[in-house]
Write an enzyme that holds these catalytic residues in place. Sequence first.
Site, PDB file in Angstrom:
ATOM      1  N   ASP A 105      17.255  11.725 -32.229  1.00 32.52           N
ATOM      2  CA  ASP A 105      15.801  11.859 -32.094  1.00 32.52           C
ATOM      3  C   ASP A 105      15.225  10.701 -31.302  1.00 32.52           C
ATOM      4  O   ASP A 105      14.325  10.881 -30.481  1.00 32.52           O
ATOM      5  CB  ASP A 105      15.132  11.940 -33.469  1.00 32.52           C
ATOM      6  CG  ASP A 105      13.617  11.935 -33.333  1.00 32.52           C
ATOM      7  OD1 ASP A 105      13.094  12.883 -32.712  1.00 32.52           O
ATOM      8  OD2 ASP A 105      12.962  10.985 -33.784  1.00 32.52           O
ATOM      9  N   HIS A 134       4.574  13.662 -45.272  1.00 36.96           N
ATOM     10  CA  HIS A 134       4.504  13.353 -43.838  1.00 36.96           C
ATOM     11  C   HIS A 134       3.182  13.876 -43.306  1.00 36.96           C
ATOM     12  O   HIS A 134       2.784  15.001 -43.606  1.00 36.96           O
ATOM     13  CB  HIS A 134       5.653  13.999 -43.070  1.00 36.96           C
ATOM     14  CG  HIS A 134       5.549  13.735 -41.598  1.00 36.96           C
ATOM     15  ND1 HIS A 134       5.938  12.542 -41.034  1.00 36.96           N
ATOM     16  CD2 HIS A 134       5.042  14.482 -40.587  1.00 36.96           C
ATOM     17  CE1 HIS A 134       5.694  12.571 -39.742  1.00 36.96           C
ATOM     18  NE2 HIS A 134       5.155  13.737 -39.442  1.00 36.96           N
TER      19      HIS A 134
END
Length: 410
Positions: free
Chosen positions: A161, A82
């Site tokens: 989220d 990431h």
Amino acid sequence: MHVPSLIEKKREGDALADEEIRAIIADFTSGELPEYQMSALAMAIYFRGMSAEETASLTRAMLESGDVFSWPEGHPPIVDKHSTGGIGDKVSLVLAPLLACDEVWVPMISGRGLGITGGTLDKLEAIPGFNVNVSQSDALVQLEQIGVVMMGQTADICPADKKLYALRDVTGTVPSIPLIVASIMSKKLAESLDRLVLDVKHGSGAFMKTAENARALADAMRAVGESMGVRISTVLNPMDEPLGRAVGNALEVQEAIDTLHGDGPGDLVAITLDLASEVSNTSREQLQQWLNDGTAWNKFVAMVEAQGGDATCLDRYEEVHRAPICRTIEARENGTVSRVDAATIGHASLELGAGRAKADDTIDFAVGFSEIVKCDETVSEGDKIAAIHARTEADAERAERQFREGLTIG
Ligand code: URA
């Protein structure tokens, strides 16, 4: 649960208990807890922060708000990377197929560009036909066949989220380390990973402006990942100048294609190998060889085909998206380049149409910058220091002015 008391507790700087955090996230996801209370709580977290335990509880609660991937017995190591985002960062396009040359699975869930930073999904969609909307069952079939899939977050992954990020975006609560950690890590941990490498950027073109803040973010993400049994590596990287020499969706895909043919810019190749070596079973030398000998390229082509993309166009990709204006920028003096400001080029690229100001804006794949000069290179007056790809002369004019403002030749 009496929500106002929990908001007050956090406002006073006290820690929320695991069961309180779980109840808040469950009720917020179901719609029972209203957005005005969640906004107030997010602001209290912004000012008061969260302990490592609270951050882990928040991450786990958000992760458990939706589906997580489950892998068959005896699966190869599940690995991913990431990046906190930057300008010209096309590493994922090279790294995911490169990693899959090894005996690992790479189920990479990526995001779209917002603001000045580009997004991997947008770059993939600059390949005609490429489908990023992959179901969990199709992802598994593809991993069994070729070891790599690059996809977007489905509606079932971390719905908490999705809701919370949209709320933070409009309530001034995005730059909070515990909220960023929970947001990023809940999505990554939904992949049920064994190993994750985090590329945490700092500098003008990054979310975190200083190396110190980037280190704090990296450490907090590592603590959460490790508490859930994932092997986490963190690498800090400067983002003061664009990565590679191209900024803009199709221009970055072209640079990734060149890199997968063993002909990438040095900084892009180095960072890709640095990150890949952290999660691969194999050596950096072997990874480098797979970039140079066509193995990683073949894997990329297999992935494009598996996801409905037109791989036949990749050999003549520069013809697929060609902006009507291509303007050469020349150096106006002799000297050594000491600044090519990532944020300035990111903004200029956004204004050319390569990015979005709002989540539902459409983007122009063809526009951006290529052949960008790098810091420490020596130039003479008249040398080409970049090319601008634009829709109109007026756009090219403005982009040239902006580019020169971001450039220092000393
Ligand atoms: N990226 C995310 O997914 N979430 C954040 O909070 C920040 C960056």
